[in-house]
Design an enzyme around this catalytic site. Structure first.
Site, PDB file in Angstrom:
ATOM      1  N   GLY A   1      38.497  57.314  29.510  1.00  0.00           N
ATOM      2  CA  GLY A   1      38.529  55.707  28.706  1.00  0.00           C
ATOM      3  C   GLY A   1      38.176  55.387  27.377  1.00  0.00           C
TER       4      GLY A   1
ATOM      5  N   VAL B   1      35.391  62.146  11.426  1.00  0.00           N
ATOM      6  CA  VAL B   1      35.796  63.477  11.391  1.00  0.00           C
ATOM      7  C   VAL B   1      36.982  64.005  10.086  1.00  0.00           C
ATOM      8  CG1 VAL B   1      36.825  65.567  12.647  1.00  0.00           C
ATOM      9  CG2 VAL B   1      35.416  63.277  14.054  1.00  0.00           C
TER      10      VAL B   1
ATOM     11  N   ARG C   1      43.342  61.279  30.454  1.00  0.00           N
ATOM     12  CA  ARG C   1      42.546  61.986  31.491  1.00  0.00           C
ATOM     13  C   ARG C   1      43.452  63.207  32.434  1.00  0.00           C
ATOM     14  NH1 ARG C   1      38.428  57.763  32.722  1.00  0.00           N
ATOM     15  NH2 ARG C   1      39.300  56.244  32.358  1.00  0.00           N
TER      16      ARG C   1
ATOM     17  N   ASP D   1      31.167  61.591  29.580  1.00  0.00           N
ATOM     18  CA  ASP D   1      31.114  63.402  31.080  1.00  0.00           C
ATOM     19  C   ASP D   1      32.145  63.829  31.104  1.00  0.00           C
ATOM     20  OD1 ASP D   1      30.589  61.547  32.594  1.00  0.00           O
ATOM     21  OD2 ASP D   1      29.601  61.806  33.631  1.00  0.00           O
TER      22      ASP D   1
ATOM     23  N   THR E   1      32.124  55.701  25.771  1.00  0.00           N
ATOM     24  CA  THR E   1      32.591  54.575  26.293  1.00  0.00           C
ATOM     25  C   THR E   1      32.195  53.587  26.613  1.00  0.00           C
ATOM     26  OG1 THR E   1      32.281  54.933  28.825  1.00  0.00           O
ATOM     27  CG2 THR E   1      31.091  56.344  27.515  1.00  0.00           C
ATOM     28  N   ILE E   2      33.155  52.862  26.847  1.00  0.00           N
ATOM     29  CA  ILE E   2      31.432  51.148  26.640  1.00  0.00           C
ATOM     30  C   ILE E   2      30.815  50.670  28.002  1.00  0.00           C
ATOM     31  CG2 ILE E   2      33.997  50.094  25.940  1.00  0.00           C
ATOM     32  CD1 ILE E   2      33.983  48.834  29.203  1.00  0.00           C
ATOM     33  N   ASP E   3      30.669  52.585  28.595  1.00  0.00           N
ATOM     34  CA  ASP E   3      29.766  52.013  29.917  1.00  0.00           C
ATOM     35  C   ASP E   3      28.033  52.191  28.988  1.00  0.00           C
ATOM     36  OD1 ASP E   3      31.232  51.351  31.496  1.00  0.00           O
ATOM     37  OD2 ASP E   3      31.815  53.118  32.517  1.00  0.00           O
TER      38      ASP E   3
ATOM     39  N   ASP F   1      26.735  55.207  29.655  1.00  0.00           N
ATOM     40  CA  ASP F   1      25.770  55.885  30.194  1.00  0.00           C
ATOM     41  C   ASP F   1      25.958  57.003  29.663  1.00  0.00           C
ATOM     42  OD1 ASP F   1      28.494  57.036  30.041  1.00  0.00           O
ATOM     43  OD2 ASP F   1      29.524  56.385  32.828  1.00  0.00           O
TER      44      ASP F   1
ATOM     45  N   GLY G   1      31.427  48.855  34.789  1.00  0.00           N
ATOM     46  CA  GLY G   1      30.012  49.753  34.534  1.00  0.00           C
ATOM     47  C   GLY G   1      31.033  50.093  36.375  1.00  0.00           C
ATOM     48  N   ARG G   2      31.153  51.303  36.236  1.00  0.00           N
ATOM     49  CA  ARG G   2      31.050  52.241  37.582  1.00  0.00           C
ATOM     50  C   ARG G   2      30.374  52.869  37.857  1.00  0.00           C
ATOM     51  NH1 ARG G   2      36.794  55.646  37.497  1.00  0.00           N
ATOM     52  NH2 ARG G   2      35.692  55.820  35.582  1.00  0.00           N
TER      53      ARG G   2
ATOM     54  N   ARG H   1      33.380  30.605  42.355  1.00  0.00           N
ATOM     55  CA  ARG H   1      35.355  31.076  42.057  1.00  0.00           C
ATOM     56  C   ARG H   1      34.262  32.488  41.466  1.00  0.00           C
ATOM     57  NH1 ARG H   1      36.605  27.338  43.886  1.00  0.00           N
ATOM     58  NH2 ARG H   1      38.153  26.012  42.531  1.00  0.00           N
TER      59      ARG H   1
ATOM     60  N   HIS I   1      40.030  45.227  31.883  1.00  0.00           N
ATOM     61  CA  HIS I   1      39.708  45.932  30.815  1.00  0.00           C
ATOM     62  C   HIS I   1      39.992  45.193  29.102  1.00  0.00           C
ATOM     63  CE1 HIS I   1      41.502  48.531  34.070  1.00  0.00           C
ATOM     64  NE2 HIS I   1      41.193  49.931  33.138  1.00  0.00           N
TER      65      HIS I   1
HETATM   66  O1  F6P Z   1      35.790  52.685  29.934  1.00  0.00           O
HETATM   67  C1  F6P Z   1      34.667  53.235  31.014  1.00  0.00           C
HETATM   68  C2  F6P Z   1      35.403  52.350  32.405  1.00  0.00           C
HETATM   69  O2  F6P Z   1      35.252  50.770  31.409  1.00  0.00           O
HETATM   70  C3  F6P Z   1      34.407  52.186  33.626  1.00  0.00           C
HETATM   71  O3  F6P Z   1      33.327  51.216  33.696  1.00  0.00           O
HETATM   72  C4  F6P Z   1      35.445  51.774  34.681  1.00  0.00           C
HETATM   73  O4  F6P Z   1      34.937  51.688  35.940  1.00  0.00           O
HETATM   74  C5  F6P Z   1      36.699  53.003  34.596  1.00  0.00           C
HETATM   75  O5  F6P Z   1      36.133  52.717  32.917  1.00  0.00           O
HETATM   76  C6  F6P Z   1      38.039  52.040  34.161  1.00  0.00           C
HETATM   77  O6  F6P Z   1      39.079  52.642  33.959  1.00  0.00           O
HETATM   78  P1  F6P Z   1      40.870  53.487  33.845  1.00  0.00           P
HETATM   79  O7  F6P Z   1      41.212  51.605  34.560  1.00  0.00           O
HETATM   80  O8  F6P Z   1      40.987  53.694  32.678  1.00  0.00           O
HETATM   81  O9  F6P Z   1      40.212  54.342  35.209  1.00  0.00           O
END
Ligand code: F6P
Length: 341
Positions: free
Chosen positions: A28, A40, A89, A120, A143-145, A147, A188-189, A265, A271
């Site tokens: 992502g 870099v 990906r 990761d 990654t924004i998460d 994690d 935040g999956r 609501r 995204h």
């Molecule tokens: O970048 C991490 C993340 O934002 C997760 O929190 C989220 O679940 C996932 O990416 C969704 O990414 P995509 O829509 O690109 O599969």
């Protein structure tokens, strides 16, 4: 250039066997990835090392989608979100055959090492690649998460927090004008770092994160309490990976049925949290990480991730970065409870 810098440069180049480095972004996208690419590329230029950009992550590596880059190729990107190299990906890279193709492409291009900016999954690919071909690799956490184990901050996290909190502030205007309860879902999956921080920063009543299942009863109790305490509107921040067992929409429906005091609501930020100009923090972090990644490769290091701990740039074994768990800050949980009184 100062004398000290010149001397360091001279010593590094004497020992260095890395002549060409590839850089790619994978998984992502996250704000700050462009600043990392720039760092870099420019660190390579500074040390007279050739640099190539790999488009579309590992998929582009498999297909040989390379472009030579110099200091000017990365002009005006420090402030831009997304990634100029694009990202993907790549399922093919998960196979041995796919990685073999990628290795052949890198050899053909004369690349000696690569820096991958990603999460990761991207690091797992890099490590497998190194194990199979002995190819030097270096990771930068993007990654924004937030994690990833081995760093206090991943690239894009700070920007995403600011984006999300900005939106929550706006939602609060409507919540308070209409006597409403808003469920705001943030990304935040698997982890609740974004939710916990923007929940505190945005003044949320409750914060639901995957690391802590508060349960529906406690959520209702908390809302009842806040009504008793005189609140007329509320915001509940929900991490997308929350384990309460319901989607944010089902959750909202359940609360509306069982606690009809508020109009309810739902707002899913989605995204939008991944886009936008990187914060100054993310730009500086990316610049520091890029320098460290290239110079570590020059020193003969590999299989490491560049991270930041207590404002110091540090290296962590990729294996640890992949396997280790980034923990939620327990102090923040307590602070959020106190703030919601
Ligand atoms: O970048 C991490 C993340 O934002 C997760 O929190 C989220 O679940 C996932 O990416 C969704 O990414 P995509 O829509 O690109 O599969």
């Amino acid at each position: 250039m100062g004398y000290r810098l010149f001397l360091q440069l001279f010593i590094k180049n004497m020992k260095n066997t890395i002549k060409k480095i590839a850089v790619l972004t994978s998984g992502g996208d996250a704000p700050g990835m462009n600043a990392a690419i720039r760092s870099v590329v420019r660190t390579c230029a500074f040390h007279n090392i050739e640099c190539v950009g790999v488009y579309r992550g590992y998929q582009g590596m498999i297909e040989g989608d390379f472009e030579p880059m110099n200091a000017r190729s990365v002009r005006n990107i420090v402030s831009r979100g997304g990634t100029m190299l694009k990202s993907a990906r790549a399922d093919e890279f998960k196979t041995k055959e796919g990685r073999k193709k990628a290795h052949e492409q890198l050899k053909k291009e004369g690349v000696d090492a690569f820096v991958v900016v990603g999460g990761d999954g991207s690091f797992t690919g890099a490590l497998l690649f190194n194990n199979e071909f002995g190819f030097p690799v270096m990771g930068i956490p993007g990654t924004i998460d937030n994690d990833i184990y081995g760093t206090n901050y991943t690239l894009g996290y700070d920007t995403a927090l600011n984006t999300a909190v900005d939106v929550i502030d706006k939602i609060r205007d409507t919540a308070s004008s209409h006597h409403r309860l808003f469920f705001v879902e943030v990304m935040g999956r698997d982890v609740g770092h974004i939710a916990l921080n923007v929940g505190i920063g945005g003044g949320a009543e409750e914060i639901l994160i995957p690391e802590e299942n508060v349960g529906l009863d406690r959520l209702l109790d908390s809302l009842r309490e806040s009504k008793k305490a005189g609140k007329t509107s509320s915001i509940v921040v929900v991490a997308e990976g929350d384990k309460i067992g319901k989607t944010v929409f089902e959750l909202a429906e359940y609360v509306e049925e069982n606690f009809p005091f508020y109009e309810v609501r739902v707002s899913v930020l989605g995204h939008m949290q991944r886009g936008g100009a990187p914060s100054c923090f993310d730009r500086v972090l990316a610049s520091r990480m890029g320098v460290k990644a290239v110079e570590s490769l020059m020193e003969g290091k590999s299989n490491l991730m560049v991270g930041i701990k207590d404002d110091k740039i540090e290296l962590t074994e990729l294996e640890l970065a992949i396997k280790g768990k980034s923990k939620i800050n327990a102090e923040l949980l307590r602070v959020s409870d106190i703030m919601a009184i």
